[in-house]
Design a protein around this motif. Structure first.
Motif, PDB file in Angstrom:
ATOM      1  N   TYR A  21      44.539  26.459 112.363  1.00  0.00           N
ATOM      2  CA  TYR A  21      43.913  26.310 111.040  1.00  0.00           C
ATOM      3  C   TYR A  21      42.407  26.526 111.239  1.00  0.00           C
ATOM      4  N   GLN A  28      42.610  21.457 100.470  1.00  0.00           N
ATOM      5  CA  GLN A  28      42.055  20.655 101.568  1.00  0.00           C
ATOM      6  C   GLN A  28      40.552  20.445 101.372  1.00  0.00           C
ATOM      7  N   GLY A  50      48.908  24.182 101.577  1.00  0.00           N
ATOM      8  CA  GLY A  50      48.321  23.340 102.634  1.00  0.00           C
ATOM      9  C   GLY A  50      48.128  21.907 102.174  1.00  0.00           C
ATOM     10  N   THR A  52      50.005  19.262 102.591  1.00  0.00           N
ATOM     11  CA  THR A  52      50.356  18.192 103.540  1.00  0.00           C
ATOM     12  C   THR A  52      49.123  17.787 104.355  1.00  0.00           C
ATOM     13  N   ASP A 309      59.488  24.447 104.777  1.00  0.00           N
ATOM     14  CA  ASP A 309      58.428  25.369 105.179  1.00  0.00           C
ATOM     15  C   ASP A 309      58.992  26.293 106.242  1.00  0.00           C
TER      16      ASP A 309
HETATM   17  P1  AMP Z   1      52.084  22.941 102.967  1.00  0.00           P
HETATM   18  O1  AMP Z   1      51.620  23.365 101.600  1.00  0.00           O
HETATM   19  O2  AMP Z   1      51.458  21.678 103.408  1.00  0.00           O
HETATM   20  O3  AMP Z   1      53.600  22.911 103.050  1.00  0.00           O
HETATM   21  O4  AMP Z   1      51.578  24.044 104.021  1.00  0.00           O
HETATM   22  C1  AMP Z   1      52.044  25.367 104.016  1.00  0.00           C
HETATM   23  C2  AMP Z   1      51.800  26.067 105.339  1.00  0.00           C
HETATM   24  O5  AMP Z   1      50.411  26.350 105.510  1.00  0.00           O
HETATM   25  C3  AMP Z   1      52.217  25.280 106.564  1.00  0.00           C
HETATM   26  O6  AMP Z   1      52.888  26.160 107.441  1.00  0.00           O
HETATM   27  C4  AMP Z   1      50.919  24.819 107.190  1.00  0.00           C
HETATM   28  O7  AMP Z   1      51.048  24.686 108.586  1.00  0.00           O
HETATM   29  C5  AMP Z   1      49.974  25.961 106.826  1.00  0.00           C
HETATM   30  N1  AMP Z   1      48.559  25.534 106.672  1.00  0.00           N
HETATM   31  C6  AMP Z   1      48.101  24.423 106.069  1.00  0.00           C
HETATM   32  N2  AMP Z   1      46.752  24.376 106.076  1.00  0.00           N
HETATM   33  C7  AMP Z   1      46.333  25.492 106.704  1.00  0.00           C
HETATM   34  C8  AMP Z   1      45.042  26.028 107.036  1.00  0.00           C
HETATM   35  N3  AMP Z   1      43.905  25.399 106.701  1.00  0.00           N
HETATM   36  N4  AMP Z   1      44.989  27.210 107.692  1.00  0.00           N
HETATM   37  C9  AMP Z   1      46.138  27.853 108.033  1.00  0.00           C
HETATM   38  N5  AMP Z   1      47.388  27.411 107.754  1.00  0.00           N
HETATM   39  C10 AMP Z   1      47.495  26.247 107.084  1.00  0.00           C
END
Ligand code: AMP
Length: 444
Positions: A21, A28, A50, A52, A309
């Motif tokens: 990340y 975020q 992202g 979560t 995911d």
């Molecule tokens: P989520 O919406 O939390 O289910 O996240 C979706 C995907 O995005 C997951 O595979 C996370 O690992 C990835 N992810 C979350 N934050 C970031 C970030 N800042 N940069 C890259 N990938 C991310």
């Protein structure tokens, strides 16, 4: 912007760096400083944005920096999720984010024996991820106390209500200490969710990272009209034509999942299914095999597929449209995640026109239709648009067959129904189509 400028401590920055990340996603960037400032949060964030990390990372920082050591049979932070799969997935992410911190994490959910969970809780855990039913069971059996709770997260709150968990949430609410931080995340915001937020949150900061109820624009969406009975045949045809390698398919019912899996396996296609009737271990194994590409086609009901995911999933197929329009957003959110592009194809029969219309109204877009040659439906799917109206064509006088081709206007090429010639004055909308998400659904 970097994670360092958001005020994250070094062990968390290092964990995020290990995960690749580099920059905070919009949710975020907004949520992390607010959570660190101990604010309550009401966040509308689509799946795949992202979210979560948006709640888990600052929460882990607060737990590391503040508060006493966790007591026996206690939890300092509780993350409530609607399904077991989501609880597992959220827990896996939390554990990754916490890899350099002196904190313990654990997930509890139903469908598996409660005893090992009770044993594990004896020493207490800093972050507990739970589904509502199992959390209540553990609480009632005195395996868990919540008086040390600092932070509560409601993840996919809309889905918890859709699944009929409103009573459980009310019970949990009574078990919580009054002084706490509460973070509510939901892909979509109904009046019911706002009421829940009014009860549970204290002066929350509202975050909305994308227009409400709009599906990710990284997902190319289209609809293929077809007769109901020909859906399996069309699916196989499209799969072979498009050389699909990894597809998540949604069917409406458990029987529908089983029937499609049987049909595909009968044709020698590498397919598996997940739904609420299958034991947890079987579901998890099918999912793991799909993720590792050992299974090509995974057919699922909504309840089993929520929040999954799957890295780089290129394609989602709606074999049936969802009854709850908002589920469409969740389904197609399985692809096009974290900035990747994806595709979502819906096989739609005449019976489903009201569902299609409700989806178009909710997502404020008219879905592109593509007629597949040799699969043009005998039962026409009436035109729909984002206004929520189903337009029935006036009956034309029957022409002799020889003049041919009356109904084949869209044959074999892409047609955006939004671009179809405007309705003539004689074409009347038949009725306003309801959105299907009123009232709680039966728990599955
Ligand atoms: P989520 O919406 O939390 O289910 O996240 C979706 C995907 O995005 C997951 O595979 C996370 O690992 C990835 N992810 C979350 N934050 C970031 C970030 N800042 N940069 C890259 N990938 C991310």
């Amino acid at each position: 912007m970097t994670f360092a400028t958001l005020g994250l401590i070094e062990p968390l920055q290092r964990a995020l760096d290990t995960l690749g990340y580099q920059t905070p996603t919009p949710v975020q960037a907004q949520a992390i400083p607010a959570v660190l400032a101990s604010r309550d949060l009401m966040a509308a964030a689509q799946t795949g944005t992202g979210k979560t990390a948006a709640f888990a990372v600052p929460l882990l920082q607060l737990l590391t920096m503040e508060g006493p050591k966790v007591a026996a049979n206690s939890a300092r932070a509780l993350i409530l999720c609607p399904t077991r799969e989501l609880a597992e997935q959220v827990h896996a992410s939390v554990a990754e984010y916490a890899q350099n911190l002196p904190l313990t994490t654990y997930a509890v959910y139903g469908g598996v024996s409660i005893n090992p969970q009770m044993m594990k809780l004896r020493k207490g855990v800093d972050v507990l991820v739970a589904t509502p039913g199992r959390l209540i069971d553990l609480f009632r059996q005195n395996a868990l106390k919540l008086n040390q709770l600092q932070t509560l997260v409601l993840d996919e709150a809309d889905r918890m209500l859709d699944l009929g968990f409103s009573e459980e949430l009310a019970n949990i609410y009574r078990m919580l200490p009054k002084k706490r931080q509460t973070l509510l995340f939901s892909a979509t915001f109904s009046d019911e969710i706002r009421t829940l937020a009014g009860q549970m949150l204290n002066d929350p900061l509202s975050i909305e990272v994308s227009p409400r109820n709009v599906a990710a624009n990284t997902v190319k969406q289209w609809v293929v009209p077809v007769d109901k009975k020909r859906k399996p045949e069309l699916f196989v045809h499209l799969m072979r034509k498009g050389r699909w390698k990894q597809v998540l398919v949604f069917a409406k019912t458990r029987n529908g999942v089983d029937a499609l899996v049987d049909k595909l396996q009968g044709l020698g296609i590498n397919a598996d299914g997940i739904h609420g009737d299958k034991p947890q271990a079987t579901r998890q194994r099918a999912l793991d095999r799909f993720k590792s590409s050992d299974v090509q086609i995974l057919v699922a009901t909504d309840v089993a597929a929520r929040g999954l995911d799957i890295e780089d999933l290129p394609l989602v197929v709606n074999f049936d449209l969802p009854i709850v329009a908002e589920d469409y957003i969740h389904r197609i959110g399985r692809t096009g995640r974290a900035g990747n592009t994806g595709e979502a194809i819906s096989l739609v029969c005449a019976d489903e026109v009201n569902m299609l219309s409700a989806i178009e109204m909710l997502t404020r877009q008219t879905l592109t239709r593509h007629m597949e040659q040799d699969f043009e439906p005998e039962h026409r799917v009436p035109d729909t648009d984002a206004s929520g109206q189903v337009v029935k064509k006036p009956k034309k006088p029957k022409k002799p067959k020889a003049s041919g081709g009356g109904g084949k206007r869209n044959l074999g090429k892409w047609v955006d129904s939004g671009e179809v010639a405007p309705a003539e004055p004689s074409i009347k909308p038949v009725r306003k189509v309801p959105v299907f998400n009123t009232g709680p659904r039966k728990k599955k």
